[in-house]
Design a protein around this motif. Structure first.
Motif, PDB file in Angstrom:
ATOM      1  N   ALA A 172      -6.409  19.081  -2.802  1.00 27.69           N
ATOM      2  CA  ALA A 172      -7.530  19.573  -1.990  1.00 27.69           C
ATOM      3  C   ALA A 172      -8.797  18.781  -2.292  1.00 27.69           C
ATOM      4  O   ALA A 172      -9.543  18.417  -1.370  1.00 27.69           O
ATOM      5  CB  ALA A 172      -7.759  21.060  -2.263  1.00 27.69           C
ATOM      6  N   ALA A 173      -9.047  18.485  -3.572  1.00 26.81           N
ATOM      7  CA  ALA A 173     -10.243  17.719  -3.935  1.00 26.81           C
ATOM      8  C   ALA A 173     -10.194  16.316  -3.369  1.00 26.81           C
ATOM      9  O   ALA A 173     -11.223  15.769  -2.926  1.00 26.81           O
ATOM     10  CB  ALA A 173     -10.380  17.669  -5.459  1.00 26.81           C
ATOM     11  N   LEU A 174      -9.026  15.706  -3.363  1.00 32.83           N
ATOM     12  CA  LEU A 174      -8.856  14.360  -2.820  1.00 32.83           C
ATOM     13  C   LEU A 174      -9.215  14.326  -1.339  1.00 32.83           C
ATOM     14  O   LEU A 174     -10.033  13.503  -0.892  1.00 32.83           O
ATOM     15  CB  LEU A 174      -7.412  13.914  -3.041  1.00 32.83           C
ATOM     16  N   ALA A 211      -2.129  21.244  -6.578  1.00 31.11           N
ATOM     17  CA  ALA A 211      -2.722  21.712  -5.329  1.00 31.11           C
ATOM     18  C   ALA A 211      -4.240  21.540  -5.346  1.00 31.11           C
ATOM     19  O   ALA A 211      -4.846  21.156  -4.327  1.00 31.11           O
ATOM     20  CB  ALA A 211      -2.356  23.176  -5.091  1.00 31.11           C
ATOM     21  N   ARG A 212      -4.855  21.807  -6.482  1.00 31.49           N
ATOM     22  CA  ARG A 212      -6.304  21.661  -6.607  1.00 31.49           C
ATOM     23  C   ARG A 212      -6.721  20.191  -6.466  1.00 31.49           C
ATOM     24  O   ARG A 212      -7.709  19.867  -5.825  1.00 31.49           O
ATOM     25  CB  ARG A 212      -6.762  22.227  -7.941  1.00 31.49           C
ATOM     26  N   PHE A 221       2.311  14.518  -1.896  1.00 28.84           N
ATOM     27  CA  PHE A 221       1.444  14.207  -3.027  1.00 28.84           C
ATOM     28  C   PHE A 221       2.111  14.608  -4.338  1.00 28.84           C
ATOM     29  O   PHE A 221       2.098  13.855  -5.320  1.00 28.84           O
ATOM     30  CB  PHE A 221       0.110  14.935  -2.859  1.00 28.84           C
ATOM     31  N   ALA A 222       2.699  15.782  -4.359  1.00 31.53           N
ATOM     32  CA  ALA A 222       3.379  16.256  -5.563  1.00 31.53           C
ATOM     33  C   ALA A 222       4.526  15.330  -5.943  1.00 31.53           C
ATOM     34  O   ALA A 222       4.765  15.060  -7.129  1.00 31.53           O
ATOM     35  CB  ALA A 222       3.887  17.682  -5.354  1.00 31.53           C
ATOM     36  N   THR A 223       5.232  14.808  -4.938  1.00 33.08           N
ATOM     37  CA  THR A 223       6.329  13.874  -5.201  1.00 33.08           C
ATOM     38  C   THR A 223       5.817  12.584  -5.839  1.00 33.08           C
ATOM     39  O   THR A 223       6.445  12.027  -6.746  1.00 33.08           O
ATOM     40  CB  THR A 223       7.078  13.559  -3.893  1.00 33.08           C
ATOM     41  N   LEU A 224       4.662  12.114  -5.385  1.00 28.49           N
ATOM     42  CA  LEU A 224       4.078  10.897  -5.948  1.00 28.49           C
ATOM     43  C   LEU A 224       3.731  11.081  -7.430  1.00 28.49           C
ATOM     44  O   LEU A 224       3.879  10.144  -8.229  1.00 28.49           O
ATOM     45  CB  LEU A 224       2.817  10.504  -5.180  1.00 28.49           C
ATOM     46  N   LEU A 225       3.264  12.262  -7.781  1.00 30.65           N
ATOM     47  CA  LEU A 225       2.839  12.514  -9.159  1.00 30.65           C
ATOM     48  C   LEU A 225       4.005  12.857 -10.092  1.00 30.65           C
ATOM     49  O   LEU A 225       3.878  12.718 -11.314  1.00 30.65           O
ATOM     50  CB  LEU A 225       1.826  13.663  -9.196  1.00 30.65           C
ATOM     51  N   LEU A 240       0.808  -1.213   0.000  1.00 29.94           N
ATOM     52  CA  LEU A 240       0.000   0.000   0.000  1.00 29.94           C
ATOM     53  C   LEU A 240       0.847   1.272   0.000  1.00 29.94           C
ATOM     54  O   LEU A 240       1.843   1.370   0.705  1.00 29.94           O
ATOM     55  CB  LEU A 240      -0.916   0.026   1.218  1.00 29.94           C
ATOM     56  N   GLY A 241       0.369   2.244  -0.768  1.00 30.79           N
ATOM     57  CA  GLY A 241       0.951   3.572  -0.714  1.00 30.79           C
ATOM     58  C   GLY A 241       0.408   4.336   0.490  1.00 30.79           C
ATOM     59  O   GLY A 241      -0.299   3.769   1.333  1.00 30.79           O
ATOM     60  N   PRO A 242       0.708   5.620   0.614  1.00 31.42           N
ATOM     61  CA  PRO A 242       0.251   6.406   1.757  1.00 31.42           C
ATOM     62  C   PRO A 242      -1.267   6.577   1.774  1.00 31.42           C
ATOM     63  O   PRO A 242      -1.920   6.541   0.732  1.00 31.42           O
ATOM     64  CB  PRO A 242       0.939   7.759   1.563  1.00 31.42           C
TER      65      PRO A 242
END
Length: 289
Positions: free
Chosen positions: A210-212, A206-207, A153-157, A139-141
């Motif tokens: 936030a939505a997640l 960032a959007r 999150f940005a690092t994952l993407l 599992l991821g975070p």
């Protein structure tokens, strides 16, 4: 399929009813659901439940140092019974029952694990450490973990050259998000499910972050305090685009569209997510040729 919000609600529901209770009987019915054999499921009998936790979409019931780890898959469910039948369960082609857990005491209460349909995916493990379950170990975070920051999150993407829909559903990237809530998150973020994750700008990342978080927290809050039997209906009622093909988008009024795949489908709003352009539905295109 139960996803993070429903499994989180199931955890809270079971925590109130199982913590401090003794497991009287564990009765497997569908042997195909048992994914481990040492310790056997009967090793839980006589042990006191200490905690109930969630790992992504996995339920984890700890008793006496052993963990009953459950993945409900696409058609599995947990059904709480205030009074279980006295007679032992028997396998039957027409019976969706896979496992029964009976608690000690005069009440005769406990729960059944059931699975509808012919395609079986329900998985039951008894382990000494949840990390022994391969699906848990990979599992991821967790998106609702306090340590899951925008930077993480940005690092994952970063460098992820897959479409957003696939990335959000990948349990090794994010734990707990499936087909339904990935549709909902992308609608809230106003993004196409086919957009490449690596193409996101800082503002878009960032959007999406936030939505997640907002989508999952809202779903968890809606499910809070509900009985296990009410969670499926609440999930369906709370959806804005998923499962609503042909209905008006609650934001702009455009018709919700669908893209079908071999064993699943996604729903989206063209006006909100794709600049008004319908996405190609390859299965429909083949029918029209």
């Amino acid at each position: 399929m139960p996803e993070l919000p429903e499994v989180e609600a199931l955890c809270a529901f079971l925590r109130e009813r199982l913590t401090g209770r003794v497991v009287a009987r564990v009765q497997p019915v569908a042997i195909s659901a048992l994914k481990t054999y040492d310790p056997p499921v009967t090793a839980l009998e006589g042990l006191t439940v200490g905690s109930v936790a969630r790992h992504g979409k996995f339920l984890d019931i700890e008793a006496g140092g052993l963990h009953l780890v459950i993945h409900l898959a696409r058609a599995g469910w947990l059904r709480w019974k205030d009074e279980l039948p006295a007679e032992p369960p028997h396998p039957s082609p027409k019976n969706p029952l896979a496992l029964r857990v009976r608690l000690a005491g005069d009440a005769g209460d406990g729960f059944d694990l059931t699975e509808a349909g012919t395609k079986k995916g329900l998985a039951v493990h008894v382990v000494r450490d949840p990390a022994e379950v391969p699906g848990v170990a990979r599992l991821g975070p967790d998106p609702l973990d306090p340590g899951f920051t925008p930077e993480r999150f940005a690092t994952l993407l970063h460098g992820e050259r897959r479409q957003l829909k696939g990335v959000l559903r990948d349990q090794t990237v994010l734990a707990g998000v499936g087909n339904a809530y990935s549709d909902e998150v992308l609608h809230a973020a106003r993004m196409s499910p086919f957009k490449l994750a690596s193409s996101l700008t800082d503002e878009e990342t960032a959007r999406l972050y936030a939505a997640l978080g907002d989508t999952l927290r809202d779903a968890v809050e809606r499910s809070r305090g509900l009985a296990a039997g009410e969670l499926k209906a609440e999930k369906k009622l709370g959806m804005r685009v998923h499962g609503r093909t042909g209905r008006p988008c609650p934001v702009c009024g455009d018709s919700v569209r669908e893209v079908s795949f071999a064993d699943s489908s996604l729903q989206y709003c063209p006006t909100c997510q794709t600049g008004g352009k319908p996405l190609a539905d390859r299965r429909l295109s083949r029918l029209l040729k």
